[in-house]
Write an enzyme that holds these catalytic residues in place. Structure first.
Site, short mmCIF file in Angstrom:
data_model
loop_
_atom_site.label_atom_id
_atom_site.label_comp_id
_atom_site.label_asym_id
_atom_site.label_seq_id
_atom_site.Cartn_x
_atom_site.Cartn_y
_atom_site.Cartn_z
N ARG A 171 13.19 30.87 51.29
CA ARG A 171 14.27 31.01 52.10
C ARG A 171 13.69 32.29 53.52
O ARG A 171 13.05 32.66 52.80
CB ARG A 171 15.47 31.99 51.41
CG ARG A 171 16.73 31.09 51.23
CD ARG A 171 17.54 32.15 51.08
NE ARG A 171 17.66 33.13 51.45
CZ ARG A 171 19.09 34.12 50.83
NH1 ARG A 171 19.71 33.80 49.86
NH2 ARG A 171 18.93 35.51 51.18
N ARG A 181 29.62 43.33 53.25
CA ARG A 181 28.84 43.85 53.62
C ARG A 181 28.36 45.44 54.22
O ARG A 181 27.49 46.15 54.27
CB ARG A 181 27.62 42.99 54.29
CG ARG A 181 26.58 42.49 53.34
CD ARG A 181 26.13 42.09 54.46
NE ARG A 181 25.01 41.49 53.39
CZ ARG A 181 24.91 40.63 52.63
NH1 ARG A 181 25.20 39.26 52.00
NH2 ARG A 181 23.28 40.02 52.37
N ARG A 223 15.55 44.33 54.42
CA ARG A 223 16.79 43.57 54.43
C ARG A 223 17.26 45.04 53.36
O ARG A 223 18.58 45.36 53.10
CB ARG A 223 17.42 42.32 53.29
CG ARG A 223 17.08 41.33 54.38
CD ARG A 223 16.88 40.24 53.76
NE ARG A 223 17.44 39.88 52.90
CZ ARG A 223 16.80 38.13 51.93
NH1 ARG A 223 16.01 38.28 52.09
NH2 ARG A 223 17.96 39.00 51.10
N LYS A 236 23.31 38.80 42.93
CA LYS A 236 24.97 37.95 43.07
C LYS A 236 25.26 36.73 42.93
O LYS A 236 26.28 36.23 42.20
CB LYS A 236 25.56 38.62 44.61
CG LYS A 236 24.92 40.31 45.20
CD LYS A 236 25.30 40.86 46.25
CE LYS A 236 23.93 40.31 47.35
NZ LYS A 236 23.22 40.54 46.91
N ARG A 290 12.05 33.37 44.04
CA ARG A 290 12.91 32.84 44.61
C ARG A 290 13.12 31.37 45.28
O ARG A 290 11.77 31.36 45.90
CB ARG A 290 13.42 33.28 45.12
CG ARG A 290 15.24 32.48 45.34
CD ARG A 290 16.23 33.76 45.67
NE ARG A 290 15.81 34.04 46.97
CZ ARG A 290 17.39 35.18 47.13
NH1 ARG A 290 18.72 34.94 46.74
NH2 ARG A 290 16.92 36.00 48.57
P1 AP5 Z 1 20.30 36.04 43.74
O1 AP5 Z 1 21.05 35.60 42.43
O2 AP5 Z 1 19.65 34.88 44.32
O3 AP5 Z 1 19.98 37.15 44.21
P2 AP5 Z 1 21.86 37.59 45.41
O4 AP5 Z 1 22.08 38.99 44.96
O5 AP5 Z 1 22.23 36.11 45.44
O6 AP5 Z 1 20.44 37.76 46.64
P3 AP5 Z 1 20.67 37.36 47.92
O7 AP5 Z 1 19.02 37.61 48.64
O8 AP5 Z 1 21.05 36.07 48.32
O9 AP5 Z 1 20.63 38.53 48.43
P4 AP5 Z 1 21.27 39.03 50.16
O10 AP5 Z 1 22.51 40.32 50.12
O11 AP5 Z 1 19.60 39.34 51.07
O12 AP5 Z 1 21.73 37.66 50.93
P5 AP5 Z 1 22.71 36.83 51.33
O13 AP5 Z 1 22.22 35.13 51.40
O14 AP5 Z 1 23.89 37.53 51.40
O15 AP5 Z 1 18.81 36.07 42.25
C1 AP5 Z 1 17.42 36.89 43.43
C2 AP5 Z 1 16.19 35.98 42.48
O16 AP5 Z 1 16.18 36.71 41.23
C3 AP5 Z 1 16.24 34.65 42.73
O17 AP5 Z 1 15.14 33.75 42.50
C4 AP5 Z 1 16.98 34.13 40.69
O18 AP5 Z 1 16.83 33.90 39.70
C5 AP5 Z 1 16.37 35.80 40.02
N1 AP5 Z 1 17.49 36.82 39.49
C6 AP5 Z 1 18.74 36.93 39.25
N2 AP5 Z 1 19.10 37.21 38.11
C7 AP5 Z 1 18.03 37.69 37.24
C8 AP5 Z 1 17.97 37.99 36.21
N3 AP5 Z 1 18.49 39.14 35.83
N4 AP5 Z 1 16.25 38.76 35.88
C9 AP5 Z 1 15.36 38.38 36.38
N5 AP5 Z 1 15.44 37.17 38.15
C10 AP5 Z 1 16.80 37.09 37.64
O19 AP5 Z 1 22.25 37.17 52.68
C11 AP5 Z 1 21.44 36.59 53.96
C12 AP5 Z 1 21.73 36.99 55.65
O20 AP5 Z 1 23.32 36.18 55.73
C13 AP5 Z 1 21.58 38.50 55.32
O21 AP5 Z 1 21.05 39.52 55.29
C14 AP5 Z 1 22.98 39.21 57.01
O22 AP5 Z 1 21.38 38.69 57.99
C15 AP5 Z 1 23.52 37.48 56.25
N6 AP5 Z 1 25.02 37.64 55.97
C16 AP5 Z 1 25.63 38.07 54.97
N7 AP5 Z 1 27.12 38.08 54.34
C17 AP5 Z 1 26.76 39.08 55.34
C18 AP5 Z 1 27.82 39.57 55.73
N8 AP5 Z 1 29.32 40.28 55.09
N9 AP5 Z 1 27.46 40.26 56.82
C19 AP5 Z 1 26.81 40.32 57.60
N10 AP5 Z 1 25.65 39.40 57.77
C20 AP5 Z 1 25.75 39.10 56.37
MG MG Z 2 22.29 35.03 47.02
#
Ligand code: AP5
Ligand code: MG
Length: 214
Positions: free
Chosen positions: A160, A88, A171, A13, A127
């Site tokens: 991270r 979410r 997660r 994402k 990552r």
């Molecule tokens: P990346 O692009 O980093 O993936 P992502 O989908 O952004 O993954 P996140 O871990 O950031 O998502 P998340 O939803 O768990 O975390 P968030 O920060 O939102 O890609 C992943 C890896 O793969 C990278 O190394 C990339 O280079 C690689 N990659 C990407 N595309 C690829 C491809 N096509 N092929 C190969 N490799 C590829 O949230 C973190 C925490 O915050 C949550 O757990 C929660 O506690 C809290 N939080 C955030 N938002 C909310 C909310 N709305 N409500 C409640 N809690 C929340």
């Molecule tokens: Mg992300």
């Protein structure tokens, strides 16, 4: 253009949202990045969020919804935005829909980046993240130009805290319970687009821009 990115943790994402934001000149708003910036800055919001994030749990809706609605009211959001990591939960989605309705606005697309769980854990261990600007890299699939340094802002890259395999597993469970139902929610709204997130990341981006237009 107003866009929501949906998908499991690690689906890509953030990677795709950054590219969309650059191409279409709209802000990339990641609730995860906002929480991480607050943790880094030692704010009260950061302390509160960290306790949940480190456990792989969601930060409660009462904290998250207000924060996001404030952010999309800022001046840079008048031409649209790409939301990454919000909504979410169903209550988050309903609050967003209602807030937009009140302004006579609506979301244009919800892009679901589809990646099976098996592929996720491998991705996460490779990552590397920049906690300053939110850029995301992968040691194999998307390496920075110089190892351990952010191409965009020159800060040191980190693994991270919530990318440990056991936390990633948690997660994923939370994702399936609380976030996956949003796929149906946005399908019913008629704005859902699903792309195959297992393709190479530039291929995924091509599939997205084919939908969004030039
Ligand atoms: P990346 O692009 O980093 O993936 P992502 O989908 O952004 O993954 P996140 O871990 O950031 O998502 P998340 O939803 O768990 O975390 P968030 O920060 O939102 O890609 C992943 C890896 O793969 C990278 O190394 C990339 O280079 C690689 N990659 C990407 N595309 C690829 C491809 N096509 N092929 C190969 N490799 C590829 O949230 C973190 C925490 O915050 C949550 O757990 C929660 O506690 C809290 N939080 C955030 N938002 C909310 C909310 N709305 N409500 C409640 N809690 C929340
Ligand atoms: Mg992300």
């Amino acid at each position: 253009m107003k866009i929501i990115m949906l998908g499991a943790p690690g689906a890509g994402k953030g990677t795709q949202a950054k590219k969309i934001a650059e191409k279409y000149g709209i802000p990339h708003i990641s609730t995860g990045d906002i929480f991480r910036a607050n943790i880094k800055g030692g704010t009260e919001l950061g302390m509160k969020a960290k306790a949940y994030m480190d456990q792989g749990q969601l930060v409660p809706d009462d904290v998250t919804i207000g924060m996001l609605l404030d952010r999309i009211s800022e001046a840079d959001c008048t031409g649209g935005y790409v939301l990454d990591g919000f909504p979410r939960t169903i209550p988050q989605a309903e609050s967003l829909t209602e807030a937009l309705n009140q302004r006579g606005e609506k979301m244009d697309y919800a892009i679901n980046v589809d990646v099976p769980d098996e592929a996720i854990v491998t991705r996460m261990s490779g990552r590397r993240a920049c906690l300053s600007c939110g850029a995301t890299y992968h040691v194999v699939y998307n390496a920075p130009k110089s190892e351990g340094i952010c191409d965009a802002c020159g800060e040191a890259l980190v693994l991270r805290d919530d990318d440990k395999p056991e936390t990633v597993q948690k997660r994923l469970t939370v994702y399936h319970d609380q976030t996956q139902p949003l796929i149906n929610y946005y399908q019913n709204e008629g704005i859902l687009v699903t792309v195959d997130g297992t393709k190479e990341l530039n291929e995924v981006f091509k599939d997205i821009t084919a939908v969004l237009g030039a």
